[in-house]
Design a protein around this motif. Structure first.
Motif, PDB file in Angstrom:
ATOM      1  N   LEU A  78       0.817  -1.210   0.000  1.00  0.00           N
ATOM      2  CA  LEU A  78       0.000   0.000   0.000  1.00  0.00           C
ATOM      3  C   LEU A  78       0.852   1.261   0.000  1.00  0.00           C
ATOM      4  O   LEU A  78       0.338   2.356  -0.224  1.00  0.00           O
ATOM      5  N   VAL A  79       2.145   1.124   0.257  1.00  0.00           N
ATOM      6  CA  VAL A  79       3.069   2.258   0.100  1.00  0.00           C
ATOM      7  C   VAL A  79       3.350   2.428  -1.387  1.00  0.00           C
ATOM      8  O   VAL A  79       2.984   3.436  -1.998  1.00  0.00           O
ATOM      9  N   VAL A  80       4.016   1.474  -1.974  1.00  0.00           N
ATOM     10  CA  VAL A  80       4.092   1.318  -3.429  1.00  0.00           C
ATOM     11  C   VAL A  80       4.089  -0.178  -3.702  1.00  0.00           C
ATOM     12  O   VAL A  80       4.513  -0.968  -2.870  1.00  0.00           O
ATOM     13  N   ASP A  81       3.629  -0.543  -4.891  1.00  0.00           N
ATOM     14  CA  ASP A  81       3.722  -1.935  -5.304  1.00  0.00           C
ATOM     15  C   ASP A  81       4.932  -2.054  -6.227  1.00  0.00           C
ATOM     16  O   ASP A  81       4.902  -1.586  -7.367  1.00  0.00           O
ATOM     17  N   PRO A  82       6.014  -2.680  -5.760  1.00  0.00           N
ATOM     18  CA  PRO A  82       7.239  -2.726  -6.562  1.00  0.00           C
ATOM     19  C   PRO A  82       7.127  -3.582  -7.811  1.00  0.00           C
ATOM     20  O   PRO A  82       8.021  -3.550  -8.659  1.00  0.00           O
ATOM     21  N   GLU A  83       6.041  -4.337  -7.939  1.00  0.00           N
ATOM     22  CA  GLU A  83       5.886  -5.167  -9.129  1.00  0.00           C
ATOM     23  C   GLU A  83       4.974  -4.539 -10.185  1.00  0.00           C
ATOM     24  O   GLU A  83       4.660  -5.180 -11.181  1.00  0.00           O
TER      25      GLU A  83
END
Length: 259
Positions: A78-83
């Motif tokens: 929910l912070v960033v999705d690295p994928e």
């Protein structure tokens, strides 16, 4: 707490277990931009987190004869999705789940729709991607190849955000890339997880993570996504792990040994 960690394995191991979605941590200033109250956020984390997958990778690494390397995200997706790639995955952008989510698993508002993803992408996404690229490059330099094995899980019942949730939901799904998943890698995974019956292929989730620098160009980088159905090892949606985790760890460890 670091945003992510590269945990060393054996110097001669080409295997990199990638665990991108196991964490629940959200920095306070990022939490301030999320519209859910505390109770609703905890429920969303229960649904969106691939719970216990970091522990699964750790146990598998401990069981393997040649310890793999592990790259573990320590922050919630929910912070960033690295994928998610910021300029790709148009399907997921359409449901508010690009690199920075604006919608929940149930398609409710998570952040304002006009949220600028740029600051979070620069602060979290790009450093993560650069570190993964370095980790893969280091395995290539050390061993001449790199095998990225994504470790994920998914719920027994499809959630509203899933665009292809109507297909099979096997105990173990193997996500593939047409360039980076050779038949021998797929065969090794099928053999390792044979006790779960016939493994699924690219359903309900497909694809495998490869850093952009190598994607579609470097056959020395192999990739496979392991998606485990959560009811095989834990109480859903966000409960404790059960004895099924040991069985999965043994299977994943066997896969590492085969690579």
């Amino acid at each position: 707490m670091p945003a992510f960690e590269l945990l060393p394995g054996a110097p001669e191991s080409p295997v990199l277990l990638h665990v991108p979605h196991s964490a629940r941590a959200i920095p306070g200033d990022v939490r301030a931009g999320i519209l859910l109250d505390d109770a609703a956020l905890e429920r969303e984390l229960d649904h969106i987190t691939d719970a216990h997958t970091a522990e699964l990778a750790e146990r598998a690494a401990g069981l393997a004869e040649l310890a793999p390397w592990r790259f573990v995200n320590r922050l919630s997706r929910l912070v960033v999705d690295p994928e998610r790639f910021p300029d790709e995955r148009e399907e997921m952008l359409a449901v508010g789940m690009g690199a920075v989510y604006t919608r929940t698993t149930h398609r409710e508002e998570l952040r304002p729709g006009d949220t600028d993803p740029g600051p979070l992408v620069e602060r979290y996404f790009r450093p993560y991607a650069e570190a993964m690229t370095r980790a893969v490059a280091e395995r290539l330099a050390a061993t001449g190849r790199a095998v990225v094995v994504d470790v994920h899980s998914y719920p027994a019942r499809a959630l509203p955000y899933e665009l292809h949730g109507g297909g099979p939901r096997p105990p173990v799904c193997l996500g593939t890339d047409p360039f980076h998943t050779p038949p021998k890698l797929l065969d090794a995974a099928r053999a390792a997880f044979a006790a779960y019956g016939e493994t699924g292929l690219d359903s309900p989730f497909s694809g495998a993570y490869v850093p952009l620098e190598h994607h579609g160009t470097d056959p020395r980088v192999e990739a496979l996504m392991i998606e485990v159905r959560r009811d095989t090892y834990m109480s859903e949606p966000g409960g404790p792990a059960g004895p099924g985790l040991d069985r999965l760890a043994a299977a994943l460890g066997a896969l590492v040994d085969a690579l």
